[in-house]
Design a protein around this motif. Sequence first.
Motif, PDB file in Angstrom:
ATOM      1  N   THR A 106      10.478 -28.495  36.452  1.00  0.00           N
ATOM      2  CA  THR A 106      10.989 -28.895  37.769  1.00  0.00           C
ATOM      3  C   THR A 106      12.453 -29.295  37.714  1.00  0.00           C
ATOM      4  OG1 THR A 106      10.284 -31.191  37.426  1.00  0.00           O
ATOM      5  CG2 THR A 106       8.716 -29.699  38.504  1.00  0.00           C
ATOM      6  N   ASN A 107      13.036 -29.320  36.516  1.00  0.00           N
ATOM      7  CA  ASN A 107      14.394 -29.824  36.361  1.00  0.00           C
ATOM      8  C   ASN A 107      15.107 -29.036  35.261  1.00  0.00           C
ATOM      9  OD1 ASN A 107      16.573 -31.438  36.899  1.00  0.00           O
ATOM     10  ND2 ASN A 107      15.652 -33.348  36.195  1.00  0.00           N
ATOM     11  N   SER A 119      18.257 -32.760  39.149  1.00  0.00           N
ATOM     12  CA  SER A 119      17.763 -33.885  39.947  1.00  0.00           C
ATOM     13  C   SER A 119      18.880 -34.838  40.358  1.00  0.00           C
ATOM     14  CB  SER A 119      16.694 -34.654  39.165  1.00  0.00           C
ATOM     15  OG  SER A 119      17.193 -35.088  37.911  1.00  0.00           O
ATOM     16  N   ILE A 175      15.022 -29.802  42.919  1.00  0.00           N
ATOM     17  CA  ILE A 175      14.057 -29.477  41.881  1.00  0.00           C
ATOM     18  C   ILE A 175      13.869 -27.965  41.847  1.00  0.00           C
ATOM     19  CG2 ILE A 175      12.790 -31.666  42.107  1.00  0.00           C
ATOM     20  CD1 ILE A 175      10.638 -30.092  43.663  1.00  0.00           C
TER      21      ILE A 175
END
Length: 271
Positions: free
Chosen positions: A7-8, A17, A22
Amino acid sequence: MLPNAATNFLYDNEKLSDYGMILCQFDRGGMETVSIGNNLTFNTVRTGMSDRNYLASVTYEEPLSTTFQICKYNCREENGYISPEELTSLLRWLSRRDGFHRFEIYQKGFEGTFFMGSFNNIQQLKSGQGICGLELTFVTDSPYGYEDIILDFTTAPSVGYSIFNMSNETGHLYPKVFTCKCLESGNLQIHNSIENRITELKNCVKDEIITIDGNHKIIESSVPTHKLYNDFNYNYFRLGSEYENNLNVITASLPCEIHIEYESVRKVGLG
């Protein structure tokens, strides 16, 4: 392909972030992709006995372009067709060979932003017995847009003026108009802190106005007898911008009234 669970990511010591974003996967149905003028070409070289490519230069290869359609306000009415006379006027306005022209979009988020370009392709959209609209292709002169910035200030040896160069492109830019009115006689040095750069003009006189066209590197004086070719150090005034610093503090060795007009880079989509 990044791992599905990611997600990052970290890039140049900053995280995605940090910008409130994301990693995700969009359902592309009903969406369109619009270029925002960042198509870079990386020119690389590879040394012998190495698999690694080293960066030699970076260029923008393609200017921005977009295609859209136009019609009359009352296109749903019986007389909504474009008449031959109206078509002639539109083509005279849009289909031109005299260079690039200023193009602005009246839309939220584009306030103050403009592009320089021209329409290189115009096609009729016909329905029934008449022309109901036109399809236009607009091509710009660069991979980004611009915003006009105008500044007026007074500076002196002990009084600096701060300019935050908010251009979306790092590096430096030359104002299209730079004028400096000397309020005292003497040797003039204009210092910009970000590059420790000095623009120098010797033998200035009180109320003399120096004008610099930064785009074409032309300098003029309101005093015809001032031999600029001898007294100018040929460091044309410019504004800088670094990734982590865009503050330009301008000071001068003589009291001056300064006027600056420049085009700040705006990386926005056109479409």
